[in-house]
Write a protein that holds these residues in place. Structure first.
Motif, PDB file in Angstrom:
ATOM      1  N   VAL A 197      86.874 -91.684 -44.677  1.00  0.00           N
ATOM      2  CA  VAL A 197      86.610 -90.282 -44.962  1.00  0.00           C
ATOM      3  C   VAL A 197      87.959 -89.616 -45.160  1.00  0.00           C
ATOM      4  N   GLU A 200      90.635 -88.470 -42.270  1.00  0.00           N
ATOM      5  CA  GLU A 200      90.248 -88.992 -40.963  1.00  0.00           C
ATOM      6  C   GLU A 200      90.661 -90.448 -40.845  1.00  0.00           C
ATOM      7  N   ALA A 215      76.660 -90.153 -41.355  1.00  0.00           N
ATOM      8  CA  ALA A 215      77.026 -89.310 -42.499  1.00  0.00           C
ATOM      9  C   ALA A 215      75.824 -89.109 -43.431  1.00  0.00           C
ATOM     10  N   ARG A 220      75.493 -86.220 -46.230  1.00  0.00           N
ATOM     11  CA  ARG A 220      76.682 -86.571 -46.993  1.00  0.00           C
ATOM     12  C   ARG A 220      76.347 -87.556 -48.122  1.00  0.00           C
ATOM     13  N   LEU A 222      77.786 -90.880 -50.080  1.00  0.00           N
ATOM     14  CA  LEU A 222      78.713 -91.972 -49.843  1.00  0.00           C
ATOM     15  C   LEU A 222      78.794 -92.906 -51.036  1.00  0.00           C
ATOM     16  N   ASP A 365      81.705 -88.153 -50.335  1.00  0.00           N
ATOM     17  CA  ASP A 365      82.333 -87.645 -49.112  1.00  0.00           C
ATOM     18  C   ASP A 365      82.938 -88.761 -48.268  1.00  0.00           C
ATOM     19  N   GLY A 366      82.675 -90.001 -48.642  1.00  0.00           N
ATOM     20  CA  GLY A 366      83.203 -91.122 -47.878  1.00  0.00           C
ATOM     21  C   GLY A 366      82.878 -92.438 -48.554  1.00  0.00           C
TER      22      GLY A 366
END
Length: 782
Positions: A197, A200, A215, A220, A222, A365-366
């Motif tokens: 992320v 982080e 998430a 979120r 991904l 977002d990740g």
């Protein structure tokens, strides 16, 4: 019981086909031990080589078992035996892979995680409990990790992961399910998961999976690395998350596929037949198009597939997917996930980790990723069940690179398909190998992927093409790529290739057929845009028996993207005024309407087209269904969706006019669409529901198919009809056409192993060019 004999024999057995990476050597070992036979088995570049010695009756029983009951994933193409001198001995061993021998073997496609591995992954007492890369001889990555043949660990992207002692013991044990399973792994030897992320610290392994599930539950988006590339993933029941993914990816209204944890959940989001359930659960695990269930107990956001009658559903096919849904004891997670290709629309799926961070950064977002490299991109396959059997829409993961037997042997050649839904295909002798889905030839990345994919197929098959085959369209990027290759070149007309794709996959001989090719766009022999064609075709050549009458295609792609333009063109050709109460007229801005009128009156920037796909667009727009298309065939898809229920209730059909000069004229019979357009416009102005208009139109097209087939049979005596082209992805049209044609006494051939759209075109190009070469004696050079 076997008959005993005091005599011994020794046989050398050559097995070719899909026999590497599928548990074939342990199967041979176990069977030989059961029958008390001595000898050996090895892999080489031509397949599997076995030497057996023992009682002759036992050797014969071994051969019966080999031919009739090979391992589940194996495809035995040929078994050749020869007698060799007896050596004596009682042991049987599995030898090292032989390198440098002549011949050809077949690579396996990627295979969904088997039930045994899933059970172990869910068993707290098993050493692979929750292992995201659990696999065995019967499942896991193959095609996407193979870097060369023969298939051994050193020839895969697992070469960098050293096996721990426990895995090595399993790998070397012929009685173990993981004997010579090249991607074998556990927590000790990798690969490893990582969750990233921005801003982080990265997490790994169990913590990475738990963070990814959390998430997704929090809404979120991904990027998740799979077998053949990255997927974009979010909670399919979260309206905000789905809308945001659509906005970030600039997806328009194009539908997303969804993944569900099991068959029971699939039945909660879509209507499901037994045939569709079997296709969902097959080893290939394709996305299956199912009729959406609006009242199901599990919610799917409307924005997942807006305006679409179908929902693309797939089941987990990797351990990572299964863990995303969670095991008993995990925190609740979404039960339906959007699972769409990690790319920009039309481009190849992203496989490289750095590219995923750079190119998907604005979307996600990740990242949930792992450190096992993907050697070749391979997108998910897409299929549906029509007319009682499967129909591929996109043939890729789970199917590529399985070969297709050709009815007539061909020289070594490569076909490069077309510019939409591109695939390539390589052939030599009696087999053709279709590539995975590549994408649309819109940019440099796609062209580079075409070159890499063709090179990978050459490596896997050992074929060195002396001929490259392409479409005749002078503006196709795939054709330009073919023209740059330093070998002989040949071109095949687009719709002829569509029909030949059907004939080739059915093993059809040299007899001509009535070929009906309906699609959106294809370069015609006269320079027009064809797409509503009836051909009398064989591999070597074709004649045009009938086609839709030409209407102007104003502005090329502009008419494809804005169906109202095609509607106004058809209205003009049919002599129907542009009434302000028609939706297609209202949606065309006044200034554009003025320019369009000038184009149609003068022919400026207009190409004549006989396209059935564009006719579907026009009817959809006139009926008020869809005026602007965000993705290919959207107008036709939405029209079909509204028509399905009404089709069963309304017996009325719009009638086409049929005239022309018969088979003696240059163009054959000409189908007049004017009566249909006038009837559609009249019904629309009378306020008839779009579903009724669509049902009448579909019935009219089915009637036209049968009528033209009847006319062709009367003229030629032929009674076999081959249906192909992207319009026949329409389940309502295809199913009804097949039924009516059979009831009229025709044998019907349709695509079942390759898509009817341009994704199957390369196979037809190969079959046509191969037959032409045989007939002419030399490759047709361009």
């Amino acid at each position: 019981m076997l008959r005993s004999s005091s005599l011994r024999c020794r046989r050398r057995i050559r097995v070719s086909g899909l026999v590497q990476g599928v548990g074939f050597r342990p199967f041979v070992y176990a069977t030989a031990m059961e029958f008390h036979l001595a000898g050996s088995v090895i892999n080489d570049s031509a397949g599997v080589l076995i030497e057996l010695e023992g009682d002759p009756a036992a050797v014969e029983e071994f051969l019966v078992r080999l031919r009739r009951r090979p391992p589940p994933l194996a495809v035995v193409d040929r078994v050749e035996t020869s007698d060799i001198p007896v050596r004596g001995g009682t042991g049987f061993h599995i030898g090292a892979t032989a390198a440098g021998s002549a011949g050809r073997t077949l690579a396996s496609p990627d295979v969904a995680t088997c039930r045994d591995c899933l059970a172990e992954m869910g068993d707290p007492a098993d050493r692979r409990y929750r292992h995201p890369f659990i696999t065995c001889t019967n499942c896991g990555p193959r095609f996407t990790v193979i870097t060369s043949l023969p298939y051994d660990r050193a020839s895969t992207t697992m070469a960098g992961f050293q096996m721990c002692p426990a895995c090595l013991a399993e790998y070397n044990d012929p009685a173990d399910r993981r004997f010579h399973a090249q991607p074998i792994a556990c927590r000790e030897c990798g690969p490893r998961l990582q969750f990233l992320v921005p801003g982080e610290p990265a997490t790994t392994d169990e913590a990475a999976m738990a963070a990814a599930r959390a998430a997704l539950s929090a809404g979120r988006i991904l990027a998740v690395k799979g077998l053949g590339g990255y997927h974009l993933v979010c909670d399919a029941g979260d309206d905000r998350a789905v809308a945001e993914l659509r906005r970030r990816k600039k997806r328009g209204d194009k539908p997303f596929a969804v993944m569900v944890p099991d068959l029971s959940t699939a039945a909660m989001v879509a209507d499901l037949t037994l045939e569709e359930a079997a296709l969902l659960e097959s080893r290939a695990r394709p996305i299956v198009l199912l009729s959406t269930r609006a009242d199901g107990p599990v919610r799917v956001a409307v924005s997942v597939a807006p305006g679409n009658p179908d929902l693309g559903v797939l089941l987990p096919y990797t351990p990572v997917h299964a863990l995303l849904f969670g095991l008993p004891g995990d925190a609740p997670s979404p039960v339906v996930l959007v699972m769409t290709s990690g790319n920009m629309s039309g481009e190849p799926i992203i496989t490289d980790d750095e590219d995923a961070v750079e190119l998907l950064g604005p979307i996600v977002d990740g990242w949930l990723r792992h450190d096992r490299p993907i050697h070749v991109p391979c997108d998910d396959s897409v299929a549906r069940v029509v007319d009682g059997g499967p129909q591929p829409i996109r043939r890729s993961r789970g199917y590529a690179p399985l070969p297709i037997a050709l009815p007539v042997p061909v020289e070594a050649m490569l076909a490069v398909g077309a510019d939409l839904k591109n695939t390539c295909c390589i052939a030599d002798g009696g087999y053709a190998w279709m590539s995975q889905h590549i994408g649309d030839m819109d940019d440099v990345r796609s062209l580079e992927t075409l070159g890499v994919t063709a090179g990978h197929l050459k490596m896997l098959t050992g074929v060195v093409p002396g001929l490259v085959v392409s479409d005749r369209h002078p503006g196709y990027r795939s054709t330009a790529w073919a023209d740059r290759q330093p070998v002989h070149r040949s071109q095949v007309q687009h719709h002829h290739a569509h029909i030949c794709s059907v004939l080739a996959e059915h093993g059809w001989g040299d007899q001509p057929v009535i070929g009906i090719a309906f699609d959106g766009t294809g370069f015609g022999s006269d320079g027009a845009v064809w797409g509503g064609e009836v051909l009398i075709a064989r591999y070597q050549d074709f004649s045009r028996f009938a086609h839709l009458g030409y209407v102007p295609l104003p502005g090329g792609d502009a008419a494809v993207e804005r169906p109202y333009r095609m509607a106004l063109s058809h209205l003009t050709a049919a002599g129907v005024p542009w009434d302000q109460d028609l939706a297609c007229v209202v949606h065309c801005p006044p200034e554009e309407r003025r320019v369009l009128r000038h184009q149609l009156d003068t022919g400026f920037a207009c190409v004549p087209t006989s396209s059935m796909g564009r006719l579907f667009d026009a009817v959809s727009a006139i009926a008020g269904v869809r005026q602007v298309a965000d993705y290919e065939a959207q107008a036709a898809i939405e029209l079909e969706g509204l028509s399905r229920n009404r089709f069963r209730l309304s017996p009325m059909a719009y009638a086409f006019g049929i005239g022309g000069t018969g088979t003696t004229g240059a163009d054959g019979l000409v189908v007049d669409c004017g009566p249909v357009i006038r009837a559609v416009a009249a019904d629309a102005l009378d306020g008839r529901p779009a579903g009724d208009i669509g049902a009448r139109f579909h019935r009219g097209v089915v009637d036209l198919v049968v009528t033209l087939a009847d006319r062709a049979r009367e003229s030629t005596g032929l009674a076999t009809v081959a249906l192909s082209g992207g319009v026949f992805q329409n389940a309502l049209l295809l199913g009804a056409s097949c039924d009516r044609l059979r009831r009229a006494g025709f044998t019907v051939l349709r695509n079942r192993r390759v898509p009817p759209n341009d994704g199957g075109l390369a196979l037809g190009q190969l079959a046509a060019a191969g037959a032409q070469h045989v007939e002419r004696g030399v490759p047709p050079c361009v």
